[in-house]
Motif scaffolding. Sequence first.
Motif, PDB file in Angstrom:
ATOM      1  N   TYR A 204      13.319 -13.248 -45.808  1.00  0.00           N
ATOM      2  CA  TYR A 204      12.149 -12.371 -45.141  1.00  0.00           C
ATOM      3  C   TYR A 204      12.494 -11.702 -43.695  1.00  0.00           C
ATOM      4  CZ  TYR A 204       8.953 -13.938 -48.816  1.00  0.00           C
ATOM      5  OH  TYR A 204       8.373 -14.291 -50.031  1.00  0.00           O
ATOM      6  N   ASP A 205      13.705 -12.078 -43.277  1.00  0.00           N
ATOM      7  CA  ASP A 205      13.932 -11.508 -42.063  1.00  0.00           C
ATOM      8  C   ASP A 205      13.800  -9.997 -41.878  1.00  0.00           C
ATOM      9  OD1 ASP A 205      14.491 -12.629 -39.127  1.00  0.00           O
ATOM     10  OD2 ASP A 205      16.398 -11.105 -39.388  1.00  0.00           O
ATOM     11  N   GLY A 206      13.203  -9.474 -40.865  1.00  0.00           N
ATOM     12  CA  GLY A 206      12.907  -7.889 -40.792  1.00  0.00           C
ATOM     13  C   GLY A 206      11.741  -7.475 -40.810  1.00  0.00           C
ATOM     14  N   TRP A 207      10.729  -8.615 -40.792  1.00  0.00           N
ATOM     15  CA  TRP A 207       9.151  -8.513 -40.965  1.00  0.00           C
ATOM     16  C   TRP A 207       8.654  -7.977 -39.901  1.00  0.00           C
ATOM     17  CZ3 TRP A 207       6.880 -11.622 -37.336  1.00  0.00           C
ATOM     18  CH2 TRP A 207       7.708 -12.877 -36.919  1.00  0.00           C
ATOM     19  N   ASN A 208       9.344  -8.183 -38.750  1.00  0.00           N
ATOM     20  CA  ASN A 208       8.952  -7.331 -37.380  1.00  0.00           C
ATOM     21  C   ASN A 208       9.499  -6.098 -36.960  1.00  0.00           C
ATOM     22  OD1 ASN A 208      11.494  -8.771 -37.208  1.00  0.00           O
ATOM     23  ND2 ASN A 208      11.374  -9.153 -34.961  1.00  0.00           N
ATOM     24  N   GLN A 209      10.337  -5.528 -38.025  1.00  0.00           N
ATOM     25  CA  GLN A 209      11.100  -4.180 -37.700  1.00  0.00           C
ATOM     26  C   GLN A 209      10.356  -3.047 -37.316  1.00  0.00           C
ATOM     27  OE1 GLN A 209      14.542  -3.695 -37.496  1.00  0.00           O
ATOM     28  NE2 GLN A 209      14.703  -5.730 -37.482  1.00  0.00           N
ATOM     29  N   LEU A 210       9.063  -2.924 -37.984  1.00  0.00           N
ATOM     30  CA  LEU A 210       8.169  -1.723 -37.570  1.00  0.00           C
ATOM     31  C   LEU A 210       7.611  -1.675 -35.956  1.00  0.00           C
ATOM     32  CD1 LEU A 210       5.350  -1.053 -39.911  1.00  0.00           C
ATOM     33  CD2 LEU A 210       7.344   0.324 -39.497  1.00  0.00           C
ATOM     34  N   ASN A 211       7.891  -2.879 -35.417  1.00  0.00           N
ATOM     35  CA  ASN A 211       7.459  -2.806 -33.990  1.00  0.00           C
ATOM     36  C   ASN A 211       8.798  -2.133 -33.059  1.00  0.00           C
ATOM     37  OD1 ASN A 211       5.522  -4.953 -34.814  1.00  0.00           O
ATOM     38  ND2 ASN A 211       5.458  -5.377 -32.719  1.00  0.00           N
ATOM     39  N   TYR A 212       9.864  -2.238 -33.641  1.00  0.00           N
ATOM     40  CA  TYR A 212      10.795  -1.433 -32.834  1.00  0.00           C
ATOM     41  C   TYR A 212      10.730   0.157 -32.819  1.00  0.00           C
ATOM     42  CZ  TYR A 212      13.852  -5.698 -32.716  1.00  0.00           C
ATOM     43  OH  TYR A 212      14.361  -6.887 -32.565  1.00  0.00           O
ATOM     44  N   ILE A 213       9.889   0.700 -34.070  1.00  0.00           N
ATOM     45  CA  ILE A 213       9.507   1.926 -33.965  1.00  0.00           C
ATOM     46  C   ILE A 213       7.877   2.645 -33.936  1.00  0.00           C
ATOM     47  CG2 ILE A 213      11.621   2.542 -35.131  1.00  0.00           C
ATOM     48  CD1 ILE A 213       9.427   3.042 -37.853  1.00  0.00           C
ATOM     49  N   THR A 214       7.313   1.523 -33.165  1.00  0.00           N
ATOM     50  CA  THR A 214       5.793   1.668 -32.796  1.00  0.00           C
ATOM     51  C   THR A 214       5.566   3.179 -32.609  1.00  0.00           C
ATOM     52  OG1 THR A 214       5.835  -0.476 -31.971  1.00  0.00           O
ATOM     53  CG2 THR A 214       3.709   0.731 -31.708  1.00  0.00           C
ATOM     54  N   GLU A 215       6.362   3.741 -31.424  1.00  0.00           N
ATOM     55  CA  GLU A 215       6.251   5.003 -30.861  1.00  0.00           C
ATOM     56  C   GLU A 215       6.265   6.139 -31.917  1.00  0.00           C
ATOM     57  OE1 GLU A 215       9.057   5.285 -27.497  1.00  0.00           O
ATOM     58  OE2 GLU A 215       8.432   3.171 -27.263  1.00  0.00           O
ATOM     59  N   GLU A 216       7.036   5.903 -33.064  1.00  0.00           N
ATOM     60  CA  GLU A 216       7.317   6.969 -33.948  1.00  0.00           C
ATOM     61  C   GLU A 216       6.201   6.870 -35.027  1.00  0.00           C
ATOM     62  OE1 GLU A 216      11.602   6.481 -34.139  1.00  0.00           O
ATOM     63  OE2 GLU A 216      10.796   5.472 -32.491  1.00  0.00           O
ATOM     64  N   LEU A 217       5.153   5.860 -35.261  1.00  0.00           N
ATOM     65  CA  LEU A 217       4.347   5.793 -36.337  1.00  0.00           C
ATOM     66  C   LEU A 217       3.265   6.956 -36.118  1.00  0.00           C
ATOM     67  CD1 LEU A 217       3.754   1.977 -36.766  1.00  0.00           C
ATOM     68  CD2 LEU A 217       4.745   3.752 -38.458  1.00  0.00           C
ATOM     69  N   LYS A 218       2.762   7.385 -37.086  1.00  0.00           N
ATOM     70  CA  LYS A 218       1.374   8.471 -37.026  1.00  0.00           C
ATOM     71  C   LYS A 218       0.499   7.417 -37.177  1.00  0.00           C
ATOM     72  CE  LYS A 218       3.085  11.548 -40.327  1.00  0.00           C
ATOM     73  NZ  LYS A 218       2.770  12.125 -41.514  1.00  0.00           N
ATOM     74  N   ASN A 219      -0.630   7.651 -36.109  1.00  0.00           N
ATOM     75  CA  ASN A 219      -1.862   6.825 -36.254  1.00  0.00           C
ATOM     76  C   ASN A 219      -1.507   5.287 -36.488  1.00  0.00           C
ATOM     77  OD1 ASN A 219      -4.329   5.868 -36.227  1.00  0.00           O
ATOM     78  ND2 ASN A 219      -4.995   6.870 -38.151  1.00  0.00           N
ATOM     79  N   PRO A 220      -0.952   4.666 -35.307  1.00  0.00           N
ATOM     80  CA  PRO A 220      -0.149   3.446 -35.522  1.00  0.00           C
ATOM     81  C   PRO A 220      -1.236   2.278 -35.611  1.00  0.00           C
ATOM     82  CG  PRO A 220      -0.095   4.347 -33.394  1.00  0.00           C
ATOM     83  CD  PRO A 220      -0.424   5.375 -34.132  1.00  0.00           C
ATOM     84  N   TYR A 221      -2.392   2.577 -35.165  1.00  0.00           N
ATOM     85  CA  TYR A 221      -3.602   1.436 -34.729  1.00  0.00           C
ATOM     86  C   TYR A 221      -4.237   1.386 -36.508  1.00  0.00           C
ATOM     87  CZ  TYR A 221      -3.261   3.196 -30.274  1.00  0.00           C
ATOM     88  OH  TYR A 221      -2.745   3.362 -29.083  1.00  0.00           O
ATOM     89  N   ARG A 222      -3.942   2.214 -37.634  1.00  0.00           N
ATOM     90  CA  ARG A 222      -4.388   2.041 -38.733  1.00  0.00           C
ATOM     91  C   ARG A 222      -3.113   1.870 -39.458  1.00  0.00           C
ATOM     92  NH1 ARG A 222      -3.880   5.639 -42.878  1.00  0.00           N
ATOM     93  NH2 ARG A 222      -5.062   5.264 -44.821  1.00  0.00           N
ATOM     94  N   ASN A 223      -2.052   2.388 -39.300  1.00  0.00           N
ATOM     95  CA  ASN A 223      -0.884   2.400 -40.239  1.00  0.00           C
ATOM     96  C   ASN A 223       0.063   1.156 -40.050  1.00  0.00           C
ATOM     97  OD1 ASN A 223      -1.699   4.468 -41.547  1.00  0.00           O
ATOM     98  ND2 ASN A 223      -0.112   6.106 -40.379  1.00  0.00           N
ATOM     99  N   LEU A 224       0.069   0.603 -38.854  1.00  0.00           N
ATOM    100  CA  LEU A 224       0.827  -0.564 -38.526  1.00  0.00           C
ATOM    101  C   LEU A 224       0.481  -1.927 -39.150  1.00  0.00           C
ATOM    102  CD1 LEU A 224       3.340  -1.605 -36.912  1.00  0.00           C
ATOM    103  CD2 LEU A 224       1.887  -2.040 -35.192  1.00  0.00           C
ATOM    104  N   PRO A 225      -0.986  -2.109 -39.160  1.00  0.00           N
ATOM    105  CA  PRO A 225      -1.381  -3.289 -39.786  1.00  0.00           C
ATOM    106  C   PRO A 225      -1.425  -3.004 -41.470  1.00  0.00           C
ATOM    107  CG  PRO A 225      -3.379  -2.100 -38.666  1.00  0.00           C
ATOM    108  CD  PRO A 225      -2.158  -1.604 -38.315  1.00  0.00           C
ATOM    109  N   LEU A 226      -1.938  -1.930 -41.662  1.00  0.00           N
ATOM    110  CA  LEU A 226      -1.937  -1.637 -43.271  1.00  0.00           C
ATOM    111  C   LEU A 226      -0.522  -1.642 -43.930  1.00  0.00           C
ATOM    112  CD1 LEU A 226      -4.298   1.530 -44.145  1.00  0.00           C
ATOM    113  CD2 LEU A 226      -4.385  -0.841 -44.899  1.00  0.00           C
ATOM    114  N   SER A 227       0.595  -1.336 -43.163  1.00  0.00           N
ATOM    115  CA  SER A 227       1.728  -1.118 -43.692  1.00  0.00           C
ATOM    116  C   SER A 227       2.372  -2.821 -43.807  1.00  0.00           C
ATOM    117  CB  SER A 227       2.999  -0.565 -42.924  1.00  0.00           C
ATOM    118  OG  SER A 227       2.567   0.569 -42.603  1.00  0.00           O
ATOM    119  N   ILE A 228       1.756  -3.513 -42.950  1.00  0.00           N
ATOM    120  CA  ILE A 228       2.423  -5.028 -42.975  1.00  0.00           C
ATOM    121  C   ILE A 228       1.516  -5.719 -44.191  1.00  0.00           C
ATOM    122  CG2 ILE A 228       1.775  -7.106 -41.641  1.00  0.00           C
ATOM    123  CD1 ILE A 228       2.381  -5.464 -39.112  1.00  0.00           C
ATOM    124  N   ILE A 229       0.116  -5.415 -44.256  1.00  0.00           N
ATOM    125  CA  ILE A 229      -0.783  -6.099 -45.310  1.00  0.00           C
ATOM    126  C   ILE A 229      -0.414  -5.763 -46.485  1.00  0.00           C
ATOM    127  CG2 ILE A 229      -3.162  -6.265 -46.241  1.00  0.00           C
ATOM    128  CD1 ILE A 229      -3.913  -6.073 -42.968  1.00  0.00           C
TER     129      ILE A 229
END
Length: 458
Positions: A204-229
């Motif tokens: 499962y390693d790599g579950w934290n990878q989205l944090n490396y590109i937080t700055e490039e996410l569109k609407n991160p406050y919605r899309n970051l947790p949704l992508s994870i869930i």
Amino acid sequence: QVGLISGICMIVGTIIGSGIFVSPKSVLANVEAVGPCLTIWAACGVLATLGALCFAELGTMITKSGGEYPYLMEAFGPIPAFLFSWTSLLVTKPSSFAIICLSFAEYASAPFYPGCDPPQAVIKCLAAAAIVVITIVNALSVKLGSYLQNFLTAAKMIIVAIIIVSGIVLLAQGKTENFKDSFKDSKISVSSISLAFYNGLWAYDGWNQLNYITEELKNPYRNLPLSIIIGIPLVTVCYVLINISYFTVMTSTELLQSQAVAVTFGDRVLYPASWIVPLFVAFSTIGSANGTCFTAGRLVYVAGREGHMLKVLSYISVRRLTPAPAIIFYGAITIIYIIPGDIETLINYFSFAVWIFYGLTVLALIVMRFTRKELNRPIKVPIVIPVIVTLVSIVLVLAPIISAPELAYLYCILFILSGLIVYALFVHFKFSWPQKISKPLTMYLQMLLEVVPAEEDA
């Protein structure tokens, strides 16, 4: 520019790599029965989801790229942050790259040695060749590296789909005898479960990878947790289904005796087209290794720029515009790891080191709830989630040391702590004699590799 669908694809594409083709054997070897084995695969998915949600709060609270580094810096200061980059550069990232290339070598050589294990010399030479090729591709061109990545991600999803669909068809045909009395003769102890978790979590390693590109996410406050869930539970379902597929054609004993689990599965289910499996698994593992090299090269580069590593590592190729010295340095260290290491030892070594820092990072979240109340938290997870993740990471780190102590763990701790000496000499006191040694060395390497500092450094 990264939207929700791209975020989910990034998580799924990064996590599914070589792990699911290597770890099933090691997870089963530790618990010795089908029932606990499938339970651990599901539990690892739950833990990865909870960990990723904690990282989502950290990533939207401190919007700097670079993974755990800026969070440890904010919560505990420069020393733990330096120890993280020191351990990542010299233990966790190279050993991860080494494990993936060794897995590739096992799968690529398995068809040439039917009925027996390939010689270690063949596996290690093939793994070293893979490292050299990937290092050269990434040092020559960013575009070439990313084209290779897109092609190999597609190949990876094809093999996962083939294994899952074959398994569902076999289950529908009534191949369920290996699931009867699935908890019988299982070996359950704190140490065996934590070692099984190490091997499962490696997949499962790599579950934290989205944090490396937080700055490039569109609407991160919605899309970051949704992508994870959505993303991590999707991977969990895939992993459990793949393991069920393996058990439809192999008993526990047969799975443990198999040199390459997916190859054995292919031989029994897809004959005469069984050559598809090792080919696509080799593509998948090379894709995983390529992605690892791509991101880790950037980490070496950032550490060089911060003054935490040799300055030359932060330089960029004049002609190719790639962080070539960082990538070559990383490839060279990985080859050293391949010489003595087998996959299982490396995974235990890697997981032990990596969970020390995952635990510390989630602890940083709890600490900052009290010390940095003024920070804006667009995503706020219930405090019970980071507490659970911290407690689990403490158990994962301590259980193997207490129940089955090995010198490897002691070496690992001593190595992490040796970073303190390096920090004191080179970062804190900035002694002049290392500068005298490193200056001519930097100049020579600059001319040899044709590299210069990035423009903002000049």
